[in-house]
Design an enzyme around this catalytic site. Structure first.
Site, PDB file in Angstrom:
ATOM      1  N   SER A 157      -1.788   7.581   3.401  1.00  0.00           N
ATOM      2  CA  SER A 157      -0.445   7.636   3.965  1.00  0.00           C
ATOM      3  C   SER A 157      -0.337   8.852   4.862  1.00  0.00           C
ATOM      4  O   SER A 157      -1.050   9.851   4.665  1.00  0.00           O
ATOM      5  CB  SER A 157       0.589   7.746   2.839  1.00  0.00           C
ATOM      6  OG  SER A 157       1.843   8.147   3.336  1.00  0.00           O
ATOM      7  N   TYR A 182       2.633  13.405  -4.372  1.00  0.00           N
ATOM      8  CA  TYR A 182       2.287  12.208  -3.615  1.00  0.00           C
ATOM      9  C   TYR A 182       1.337  12.563  -2.473  1.00  0.00           C
ATOM     10  O   TYR A 182       0.325  11.878  -2.261  1.00  0.00           O
ATOM     11  CB  TYR A 182       3.553  11.560  -3.071  1.00  0.00           C
ATOM     12  CG  TYR A 182       3.286  10.326  -2.227  1.00  0.00           C
ATOM     13  CD1 TYR A 182       2.794   9.164  -2.803  1.00  0.00           C
ATOM     14  CD2 TYR A 182       3.526  10.328  -0.853  1.00  0.00           C
ATOM     15  CE1 TYR A 182       2.542   8.032  -2.044  1.00  0.00           C
ATOM     16  CE2 TYR A 182       3.283   9.200  -0.077  1.00  0.00           C
ATOM     17  CZ  TYR A 182       2.787   8.057  -0.678  1.00  0.00           C
ATOM     18  OH  TYR A 182       2.529   6.948   0.081  1.00  0.00           O
TER      19      TYR A 182
END
Length: 317
Positions: A157, A182
């Protein structure tokens, strides 16, 4: 830093769909495994691969939910897989290897994002454990079944820019930040592809990672509406307003492209976005891969740590 991060002019882009990437490609006779292949980008990936003739095995935590999601898609089978549970990973992999089938495409698509602080396994931070360690163990345990010439794709990501690997506190034992956690897990996904490609390239097995773009999927399940409004993703009524967001099929396109495109023959260890090889990130400019997520030395160090934590390394002497 990986100096091969140079776009090749694929002819595709941010609005390309997974089906468009596969137009003209025949995947008959190919076997793909897609983790989380029944939800979000994974579901669109399953649909596209199966539509091009591939047989797809989905790893899913909830078999009944997965079965309902893929109803009507031919050539798909489902097996239980919980990436946060290394015993589940072992059982899934051993069952597949025992079937005697080969793997031509392995897409590590499942993941969680910005969840409340959660501990799994041996006290591991859940995002690092699920997004990275579970996939690390899965690939290593499936290695005997991975065919020469296969491609292994890890969905990273743009959020990797939020954090390098926090070597001093990988498990966030001294204070939890859901977005840094994350980011670290997505950096790990990218670094995993860098080192896996180095280990597999002599047998023609190549690895890639990618940023799929911003897409509304079940990945946002842990985010409050107020947080998404504040980020400018949706309005007060819950309607999407950020023009950079893609449809799920557009979001799945880059992982499908990385897994199948002849344009990438002979390449590997690269980070992709918008159906092309990404550039190296530049401060103040959007897109690209940060140096900390493409560093071969960081990748090798992460591999050693991951092997120690999971107790599995298919390449150990």
């Amino acid at each position: 830093m990986n100096d091969k991060q140079v776009p090749i002019g694929s002819g595709f882009g941010a609005h390309t769909t997974a089906d468009e990437v596969l137009a003209g490609l025949d995947l008959s006779g190919k076997r793909a495994i897609v983790t989380g292949g029944h939800s979000g980008l994974g579901l669109e990936t399953t649909r596209a691969l199966a539509g091009a003739g591939a047989k797809v095995t989905i790893g899913a935590r909830n078999i009944e939910v997965a079965r309902s999601a893929v109803a009507g898609i031919d050539g798909v089978e489902i097996d239980r897989l919980d990436l946060s549970d290394l015993e589940s990973v072992r059982v899934f992999a051993e069952r597949f290897v025992a079937s005697g089938r080969g793997i031509d495409i392995l897409i590590n698509s499942a993941g969680i994002m910005a969840c409340p602080e959660t501990r799994v396994g041996n006290g591991w931070e859940a995002q690092f454990a699920t997004n990275h360690l579970g996939h690390f163990a899965l690939v290593n345990r499936l290695w005997p079944a991975i065919s020469r010439g296969a491609r292994i794709v890890s969905v990273s990501s743009g959020g990797h820019g939020n954090s390098a690997i926090r070597w001093e506190d990988v498990q966030f034992e001294t204070g939890y930040d859901k977005w840094r956690a994350y980011g670290q897990s997505k950096t790990a996904n990218a670094l995993f592809a860098v080192h896996l490609d180095r280990l597999g390239c002599d047998t023609g097995i190549r690895a890639f990672s990618l940023h799929p773009g911003n897409i509304f999927t079940p990945l946002q399940r842990y985010l409050a509406k107020e947080e998404m409004v504040s980020a400018g993703w949706i309005d007060e009524a819950g309607n999407p307003i950020d023009p950079t967001f893609k449809t799920p099929s557009q979001g799945a396109a880059t992982q499908v492209w990385a897994a199948t495109s002849p344009q990438l023959d002979g390449m590997g260890g690269l980070y992709c976005e918008d159906c092309d090889i990404a550039i190296c990130a530049t401060d103040g400019e959007p897109g690209g891969v940060s140096g900390h997520a493409a560093d071969p030395e960081e990748a090798a160090r992460l591999w050693i740590l991951s092997a120690r934590l999971t107790g599995i390394d298919a390449f150990a002497a």
